[in-house]
Design a protein around this motif. Structure first.
Motif, PDB file in Angstrom:
ATOM      1  N   ALA A  93      39.832  46.982  24.993  1.00  0.00           N
ATOM      2  CA  ALA A  93      39.353  47.635  26.207  1.00  0.00           C
ATOM      3  C   ALA A  93      39.897  46.869  27.400  1.00  0.00           C
ATOM      4  O   ALA A  93      39.672  45.662  27.514  1.00  0.00           O
ATOM      5  CB  ALA A  93      37.825  47.657  26.245  1.00  0.00           C
ATOM      6  N   TYR A  97      44.409  50.858  35.036  1.00  0.00           N
ATOM      7  CA  TYR A  97      45.418  50.898  36.098  1.00  0.00           C
ATOM      8  C   TYR A  97      46.020  49.525  36.379  1.00  0.00           C
ATOM      9  O   TYR A  97      46.746  49.353  37.340  1.00  0.00           O
ATOM     10  CB  TYR A  97      44.822  51.501  37.379  1.00  0.00           C
ATOM     11  N   ARG A 106      43.613  38.482  34.339  1.00  0.00           N
ATOM     12  CA  ARG A 106      42.241  38.633  34.799  1.00  0.00           C
ATOM     13  C   ARG A 106      41.271  37.953  33.824  1.00  0.00           C
ATOM     14  O   ARG A 106      40.365  37.246  34.234  1.00  0.00           O
ATOM     15  CB  ARG A 106      41.910  40.116  34.925  1.00  0.00           C
ATOM     16  N   LEU A 107      41.480  38.181  32.519  1.00  0.00           N
ATOM     17  CA  LEU A 107      40.600  37.541  31.541  1.00  0.00           C
ATOM     18  C   LEU A 107      40.742  36.025  31.620  1.00  0.00           C
ATOM     19  O   LEU A 107      39.764  35.288  31.507  1.00  0.00           O
ATOM     20  CB  LEU A 107      40.942  38.019  30.126  1.00  0.00           C
ATOM     21  N   ALA A 109      41.525  34.323  34.257  1.00  0.00           N
ATOM     22  CA  ALA A 109      40.866  33.861  35.488  1.00  0.00           C
ATOM     23  C   ALA A 109      39.359  33.754  35.292  1.00  0.00           C
ATOM     24  O   ALA A 109      38.684  32.974  35.953  1.00  0.00           O
ATOM     25  CB  ALA A 109      41.176  34.823  36.641  1.00  0.00           C
ATOM     26  N   ALA A 110      38.835  34.567  34.373  1.00  0.00           N
ATOM     27  CA  ALA A 110      37.394  34.549  34.138  1.00  0.00           C
ATOM     28  C   ALA A 110      36.963  33.332  33.317  1.00  0.00           C
ATOM     29  O   ALA A 110      35.792  32.988  33.278  1.00  0.00           O
ATOM     30  CB  ALA A 110      36.976  35.823  33.418  1.00  0.00           C
TER      31      ALA A 110
ATOM     32  N   ASP B   3      34.833  29.654  39.751  1.00  0.00           N
ATOM     33  CA  ASP B   3      34.229  30.862  40.297  1.00  0.00           C
ATOM     34  C   ASP B   3      35.087  31.491  41.375  1.00  0.00           C
ATOM     35  O   ASP B   3      35.137  32.703  41.502  1.00  0.00           O
ATOM     36  CB  ASP B   3      32.835  30.548  40.847  1.00  0.00           C
ATOM     37  N   ARG B   5      38.224  31.559  41.432  1.00  0.00           N
ATOM     38  CA  ARG B   5      39.288  32.271  40.729  1.00  0.00           C
ATOM     39  C   ARG B   5      38.826  33.654  40.276  1.00  0.00           C
ATOM     40  O   ARG B   5      39.515  34.644  40.457  1.00  0.00           O
ATOM     41  CB  ARG B   5      39.650  31.447  39.488  1.00  0.00           C
ATOM     42  N   LEU B   6      37.644  33.682  39.711  1.00  0.00           N
ATOM     43  CA  LEU B   6      37.126  34.966  39.223  1.00  0.00           C
ATOM     44  C   LEU B   6      36.810  35.898  40.389  1.00  0.00           C
ATOM     45  O   LEU B   6      37.118  37.086  40.343  1.00  0.00           O
ATOM     46  CB  LEU B   6      35.885  34.744  38.360  1.00  0.00           C
ATOM     47  N   SER B   9      39.996  37.292  41.735  1.00  0.00           N
ATOM     48  CA  SER B   9      40.509  38.304  40.811  1.00  0.00           C
ATOM     49  C   SER B   9      39.718  39.600  40.940  1.00  0.00           C
ATOM     50  O   SER B   9      40.279  40.697  40.960  1.00  0.00           O
ATOM     51  CB  SER B   9      40.445  37.739  39.385  1.00  0.00           C
ATOM     52  N   GLU B  10      38.413  39.464  41.053  1.00  0.00           N
ATOM     53  CA  GLU B  10      37.534  40.621  41.166  1.00  0.00           C
ATOM     54  C   GLU B  10      37.782  41.380  42.466  1.00  0.00           C
ATOM     55  O   GLU B  10      37.897  42.606  42.480  1.00  0.00           O
ATOM     56  CB  GLU B  10      36.075  40.129  41.100  1.00  0.00           C
ATOM     57  N   LEU B  13      40.953  43.190  42.413  1.00  0.00           N
ATOM     58  CA  LEU B  13      40.824  44.380  41.564  1.00  0.00           C
ATOM     59  C   LEU B  13      40.230  45.536  42.369  1.00  0.00           C
ATOM     60  O   LEU B  13      40.698  46.670  42.294  1.00  0.00           O
ATOM     61  CB  LEU B  13      39.927  44.044  40.368  1.00  0.00           C
ATOM     62  N   ARG B  16      42.828  46.706  44.951  1.00  0.00           N
ATOM     63  CA  ARG B  16      44.013  47.366  44.411  1.00  0.00           C
ATOM     64  C   ARG B  16      43.716  48.782  43.952  1.00  0.00           C
ATOM     65  O   ARG B  16      44.613  49.569  43.760  1.00  0.00           O
ATOM     66  CB  ARG B  16      44.536  46.557  43.219  1.00  0.00           C
ATOM     67  N   ARG B  17      42.448  49.055  43.756  1.00  0.00           N
ATOM     68  CA  ARG B  17      42.047  50.367  43.282  1.00  0.00           C
ATOM     69  C   ARG B  17      42.395  51.418  44.327  1.00  0.00           C
ATOM     70  O   ARG B  17      41.933  51.332  45.467  1.00  0.00           O
ATOM     71  CB  ARG B  17      40.532  50.324  43.028  1.00  0.00           C
ATOM     72  N   GLU B  86      30.307  51.309  40.939  1.00  0.00           N
ATOM     73  CA  GLU B  86      31.378  51.050  39.973  1.00  0.00           C
ATOM     74  C   GLU B  86      31.228  49.677  39.316  1.00  0.00           C
ATOM     75  O   GLU B  86      31.581  49.498  38.147  1.00  0.00           O
ATOM     76  CB  GLU B  86      32.719  51.117  40.719  1.00  0.00           C
ATOM     77  N   GLU B  91      32.787  48.575  34.379  1.00  0.00           N
ATOM     78  CA  GLU B  91      33.228  47.669  33.314  1.00  0.00           C
ATOM     79  C   GLU B  91      32.610  48.087  31.982  1.00  0.00           C
ATOM     80  O   GLU B  91      33.225  47.976  30.930  1.00  0.00           O
ATOM     81  CB  GLU B  91      32.822  46.219  33.618  1.00  0.00           C
ATOM     82  N   THR B  94      34.522  51.267  30.641  1.00  0.00           N
ATOM     83  CA  THR B  94      35.848  51.008  30.057  1.00  0.00           C
ATOM     84  C   THR B  94      35.757  50.053  28.866  1.00  0.00           C
ATOM     85  O   THR B  94      36.731  49.879  28.147  1.00  0.00           O
ATOM     86  CB  THR B  94      36.824  50.392  31.070  1.00  0.00           C
ATOM     87  N   THR B  96      35.411  46.905  29.172  1.00  0.00           N
ATOM     88  CA  THR B  96      35.874  45.581  29.582  1.00  0.00           C
ATOM     89  C   THR B  96      34.717  44.613  29.786  1.00  0.00           C
ATOM     90  O   THR B  96      34.907  43.407  29.780  1.00  0.00           O
ATOM     91  CB  THR B  96      36.693  45.676  30.873  1.00  0.00           C
ATOM     92  N   LEU B 100      34.737  40.589  29.058  1.00  0.00           N
ATOM     93  CA  LEU B 100      34.429  39.564  30.061  1.00  0.00           C
ATOM     94  C   LEU B 100      33.341  38.638  29.537  1.00  0.00           C
ATOM     95  O   LEU B 100      33.412  37.421  29.674  1.00  0.00           O
ATOM     96  CB  LEU B 100      33.952  40.219  31.357  1.00  0.00           C
ATOM     97  N   LYS B 114      30.286  39.923  41.046  1.00  0.00           N
ATOM     98  CA  LYS B 114      30.376  41.359  41.341  1.00  0.00           C
ATOM     99  C   LYS B 114      29.724  41.667  42.683  1.00  0.00           C
ATOM    100  O   LYS B 114      30.275  42.390  43.509  1.00  0.00           O
ATOM    101  CB  LYS B 114      29.674  42.158  40.231  1.00  0.00           C
TER     102      LYS B 114
END
Ligand code: ATP
Ligand code: MG
Lengths: 315, 271
Positions: A93, A97, A106-107, A109-110, B3, B5-6, B9-10, B13, B16-17, B86, B91, B94, B96, B100, B114
């Motif tokens: 999963a 996009y 991303r994973l 970075a987590a 944190d 970094r995450l 990234s978040e 994300l 970029r959507r 969302e 997550e 999907t 994901t 995570l 989040k």
């Protein structure tokens, strides 16, 4: 190896999951996966394999019982033990996009326990390892089923692991992909990683697994080394002869049953009878034996024997 | 720090959507449209249209304030509802979320990341409206010294500073919508349901706020003091309304975040 890998890689005691609505998906499960094993976790659809894996990984909380991963209690010690565990749970999963590479980044970075500086290199190495380097920049959306599965494996291999939990890793893979997964599992196992793999491909299990456990209706109905488990199954004998009727009489006389006859061949489960004596008796009775074959039960037969031949899943 | 970094990234994300970019684009467009409409049709009469509309032709900076007044009741909460609805449900849908969590990402940490990224998005949206308003206002209308609501005049720099304060206040009230959306998002695996429920909840509270029979309730509704930011445009700045607004928001935030946390940390992830 740390002290915690010397004990069992996975242990559960009385692990139970009753979902809201009363469904008991896993029922007092006592699972032991020895360190270094490649453990085939088998069972029909709906027998509770994925639910067990979800409990081990802290996704679902058990109704009762305890579980340990690499010697540490989960979910209490999940934060310290899960970085050492790579997992593929019920299929891959990812964000549709984002590219395959961006998803892995991303994973990564987590993960608080990895160094950001090595992220690009580790991501590239993991993609290389599953043969996805050429498609790394494509959006996940356009990946084929097998490519998705491979990306899931890459995520599990983002860093060296002590335990890999793979839920149906070969689902949707082409024959080359299936073979590569087999090779990959052997490689990581050779490095000392314990692998818990749930799959329906019993031929694969016979090739790569050192241990198996068979689930049925939420319970473990057989477990041990591959040899131990298959030893429990009855050996079959197949006699091809001129006079099947004579052979049937002889076999029945020796207490070998049930017997099935089919155009010149007789099939029987040998149970405790000694094959040499059976053959001698058949020859002496003049059955005209042309071929006498002993067939060690295949895993598939055993599987059906243990979990029932019915096609319908448990409700 | 891990944190950071995450969170980065978040947030990337979210940015970029494509859908989120479109939403930001629409907010900017609304602001531009107000400016162009005023420019074409000339100054509004007294008491006509939303607050500050009349002042735009005196000073272009008022386009920012007008655009914020116009966007705050519907557009901005809607945008934040979409992004926050969302957050967790997306997550989960999907799948994901499970990956995570097995990384592992602690559930509380994931919730905080989040929430922060939605709050940041709300801030971005508010700042975007303010900046687009200031730029378009400066292009189409005269700028310079600013006549405040209290009648006194301050420099343009002082006006910009007050605009920044207003944008921050708007971001703070949007944080409540973010907390609401993230909470709703922990309840479901269907992001669109979380988005719709959040947006509807905001509208519902606004409707309650407009029913005079419920006036005893009004001070405690989180939308009640949303437009109190006009107080930042007085001299001296009156903080009573703002302070009460922020306090009520903070209480709602605390309740909603606690609920989200309780749900998030006990939820079975079976998607
Ligand atoms: N969230 C849930 N709520 C209720 N019942 C569930 C839930 N998740 C799983 N189950 C039930 O638990 C049982 C075990 O499901 P599980 O996914 O663990 O099976 P499995 O062994 O992985 O099967 P498969 O081989 O098909 O993957 C099934 O009967 C399933 O319907
Ligand atoms: Mg399964």
């Amino acid at each position: 190896m740390g002290p915690s890998t010397e004990g069992a890689a996975v242990t559960t005691r009385g692990l139970t999951k009753r979902f809201r609505g009363g469904q008991v998906a896993v029922d007092r499960l006592d699972l032991d996966v020895p360190p270094g094993a490649v453990y085939g976790f088998l069972g029909p659809n709906g027998s509770g394999k994925t639910t067990t894996i979800r409990m081990l990984l802290g996704l679902v909380s058990p109704t009762a019982g305890t579980a340990r991963l690499l010697g540490q209690p989960v979910p209490a010690a999940s934060a310290s033990v899960l970085p050492r565990v790579g997992a593929l749970v019920e299929g891959p999963a990812f964000h549709p996009y984002l590219s395959g590479r961006a998803n892995l980044r991303r994973l990564d970075a987590a993960d608080r326990t990895t160094a950001p500086r090595t992220s690009a290199a580790r991501t590239a190495a993991a993609l290389e390892r599953v043969g996805l380097s050429a498609a790394a920049g494509k959006r996940y959306r356009v990946y084929s089923l097998g490519m998705r599965q491979r990306l899931g494996l890459a995520a599990a291999l983002l860093r060296p692991r002590d335990l890999l939990v793979l839920d149906e890793p070969t689902n949707g893979l082409d024959p080359q992909g299936t073979r590569e997964v087999r090779t990959l599992v052997r490689e990581v196992a050779a490095d000392g990683t314990t692998v818990l793999v749930s799959t329906h491909l019993l031929a694969e299990v016979e090739q790569i697994c050192s241990h198996v456990g068979v689930m049925s209706a939420g319970r473990l109905v057989a477990a041990g080394t591959l040899a131990e488990v298959t030893a429990g199954a009855t050996t079959r004998v197949r006699v091809e002869c001129r006079q099947p009727a004579v052979a049937v009489t002889v076999l029945t006389g020796l207490g070998v049953s049930p017997v099935r006859t089919e155009a010149g061949t007789v099939d029987a489960e040998l149970a405790t009878a000694d094959p040499e004596q059976v053959l001698a008796a058949l020859v002496a009775a003049g059955a005209g034996v042309r071929q006498f074959v002993l067939a060690r039960a295949r895993l598939e037969d055993l599987f059906v024997e243990l979990t029932g031949a019915g096609f319908d899943v448990r409700g | 720090m891990g944190d950071g970094r995450l969170l980065l990234s978040e947030f990337l994300l979210v940015l970029r959507r494509r859908r989120n970019q479109v939403l930001l684009g629409l907010l900017a467009l609304v602001t531009v449209l107000i400016g162009v409409a005023v420019d074409v049709s000339g100054p509004a009469r007294d008491g006509e249209g939303p607050a500050f509309l009349r002042s735009i032709t005196d000073n272009g900076l008022f386009l920012s304030f007008t655009a914020l007044v116009v966007s705050l009741p519907v557009f901005l909460p809607l945008v934040v509802s979409v992004v926050s609805g969302e957050s967790i449900a997306g997550e989960a849908s999907t799948g994901t979320l499970r990956y995570l969590l097995v990384v592992p990402v602690d559930r509380t940490r994931l919730l905080v990341v989040k929430l922060l990224s939605v709050v940041l998005f709300g801030l971005l949206a508010a700042v975007l409206v303010a900046v687009v308003g200031a730029v378009v206002g400066a292009v189409l209308f005269p700028i310079g010294e600013l006549r405040l609501l209290s009648g006194t005049t301050v420099s343009y720099g002082q006006g910009l500073l007050r605009l920044a304060g207003v944008a921050l206040y708007v971001a703070a009230v949007l944080a409540t919508v973010a907390a609401l959306g993230v909470f709703v998002s922990t309840l479901t695996e269907v992001p669109i349901a979380a988005m719709a429920a959040t947006a509807l909840a905001v509208v519902l509270v606004e409707v309650l706020d407009a029913v005079p029979q419920l006036s005893a309730l009004h001070p405690w509704l989180f939308t009640h003091d949303w437009l109190a930011f006009g107080d930042l445009l007085r001299d001296p700045v009156s903080v009573a309304g703002l302070g009460h607004g922020l306090l009520v928001q903070a209480c709602w935030d605390a309740v909603l975040v606690t609920l989200a946390w309780a749900r998030m940390t006990t939820r079975d992830v079976t998607s």
